[in-house]
Write an enzyme that holds these catalytic residues in place. Sequence first.
Site, PDB file in Angstrom:
ATOM      1  N   ARG A   1      11.578   3.790   3.133  1.00  0.00           N
ATOM      2  CA  ARG A   1      11.229   2.894   4.260  1.00  0.00           C
ATOM      3  C   ARG A   1      12.461   2.071   4.606  1.00  0.00           C
ATOM      4  O   ARG A   1      13.169   1.609   3.713  1.00  0.00           O
ATOM      5  CB  ARG A   1      10.080   1.968   3.866  1.00  0.00           C
TER       6      ARG A   1
ATOM      7  N   ARG B   1       0.799  -1.218   0.000  1.00  0.00           N
ATOM      8  CA  ARG B   1       0.000   0.000   0.000  1.00  0.00           C
ATOM      9  C   ARG B   1       0.835   1.274   0.000  1.00  0.00           C
ATOM     10  O   ARG B   1       0.582   2.198  -0.768  1.00  0.00           O
ATOM     11  CB  ARG B   1      -0.928   0.049   1.227  1.00  0.00           C
ATOM     12  N   THR B   2       1.809   1.338   0.892  1.00  0.00           N
ATOM     13  CA  THR B   2       2.515   2.609   1.061  1.00  0.00           C
ATOM     14  C   THR B   2       3.255   2.981  -0.226  1.00  0.00           C
ATOM     15  O   THR B   2       3.133   4.090  -0.728  1.00  0.00           O
ATOM     16  CB  THR B   2       3.487   2.530   2.259  1.00  0.00           C
TER      17      THR B   2
ATOM     18  N   HIS C   1       5.583   6.019  11.347  1.00  0.00           N
ATOM     19  CA  HIS C   1       5.027   5.822  10.006  1.00  0.00           C
ATOM     20  C   HIS C   1       4.069   7.001   9.808  1.00  0.00           C
ATOM     21  O   HIS C   1       2.844   6.836   9.825  1.00  0.00           O
ATOM     22  CB  HIS C   1       4.308   4.475   9.958  1.00  0.00           C
TER      23      HIS C   1
ATOM     24  N   LYS D   1      25.731  -3.996  -0.802  1.00  0.00           N
ATOM     25  CA  LYS D   1      27.203  -3.979  -0.863  1.00  0.00           C
ATOM     26  C   LYS D   1      27.808  -3.261   0.334  1.00  0.00           C
ATOM     27  O   LYS D   1      29.017  -3.137   0.440  1.00  0.00           O
ATOM     28  CB  LYS D   1      27.652  -3.264  -2.144  1.00  0.00           C
TER      29      LYS D   1
HETATM   30  C1  NCD Z   1       1.977  -1.082   8.335  1.00  0.00           C
HETATM   31  C2  NCD Z   1       3.469  -0.867   8.462  1.00  0.00           C
HETATM   32  O1  NCD Z   1       4.212  -1.072   7.495  1.00  0.00           O
HETATM   33  O2  NCD Z   1       3.870  -0.475   9.546  1.00  0.00           O
HETATM   34  N1  NCD Z   1       1.597  -1.309   7.021  1.00  0.00           N
HETATM   35  C3  NCD Z   1       1.310  -0.254   6.223  1.00  0.00           C
HETATM   36  O3  NCD Z   1       2.153   0.533   5.900  1.00  0.00           O
HETATM   37  N2  NCD Z   1       0.029  -0.090   5.877  1.00  0.00           N
HETATM   38  C4  NCD Z   1       1.474  -2.102   9.281  1.00  0.00           C
HETATM   39  C5  NCD Z   1       2.052  -3.469   9.220  1.00  0.00           C
HETATM   40  O4  NCD Z   1       2.909  -3.789   8.405  1.00  0.00           O
HETATM   41  O5  NCD Z   1       1.635  -4.275  10.047  1.00  0.00           O
END
Ligand code: NCD
Length: 304
Positions: free
Chosen positions: A103, A52-53, A131, A82
Amino acid sequence: MHILSTNQFKKDEVEKLLSRASEMEKSLRDSNTSKLLSGKIIACIFFEPSTRTRLSFETAALRLGANIISAENAMGNSSAYKGETIEDTARMLSCYADAIVMRHPAAGSIETASKVTETPIINAGDGANQHPTQGLLDLYTIQKEHGRLDNLSIAFVGDILNSRTLRSLVPLLTMWKNNKFYFISPKELVLGDEYRKYLNDNGINFEEKNNLEDCLSKVDVLYMTRVQKERFSNIADYEKVKDSFILKMEHVGKLKSDAIIMHPLPRVNEIDTEIDKEKRAAYFRQAQNGLYIRMALLLHVFNL
Ligand code: NCD
């Protein structure tokens, strides 16, 4: 401007982002999004899995007319493999792109990366820390579903210790009055001491519980979380707690008629799939809201 944590925002900034997201939602519905990011390049680099993100950020960028460069599975497929530092990776990406969405599994790593460049970096999740874009889309969802952001009872259920989405949503909700939090988890996954101290020091109204039943009839938002398998060093410890809280139809029957069920997704088994057809199940609507918030955030980092 970097987006690192929801703690960086003032309330008026958050309100602006929420109303911008609502404008974005309307513009998509009317098929008239303006290409305000035309000519810009957005880099998306993910050192941890994401559906999703990453894809909603890429969609947000494309809808606004930007182009994207993308490195998924960057732990294995980028120079991190590396041994390149996160700072050097950030320096390089800032030579190519106008903004970076990143991320990483290490808490604090996105902030470290942000120190070496003026190119906006957006934290798409750093370990169990923050997040912020999820926190904002969760807030937008609550506002849309309930029509208010104050006088709410919110129960977080599951992996309270490791949930970065919890850590991003709580500071946002505390900007509004009379919100009360319940943190429901097995004893192995209760709030970390440091985070409990933060909540106490800031006068945040919360209760810790290890029983779901107690709160069901009281809450306006039931926020389920996945047990964060990737944060466990020992798989046996994960196995022991992974099925601690599973939401079933019989629980839903005890909720208020206007309560909503949220989940940042991905779901493993925390919510029975038969609940999906319930009108109170807001998690897929919540995921969709991510697109609007991420469009608003991309405009925000470019001061547009
Ligand atoms: C969440 C995350 O990555 O922290 N997912 C997301 O971005 N929607 C929650 C999860 O992974 O459990």
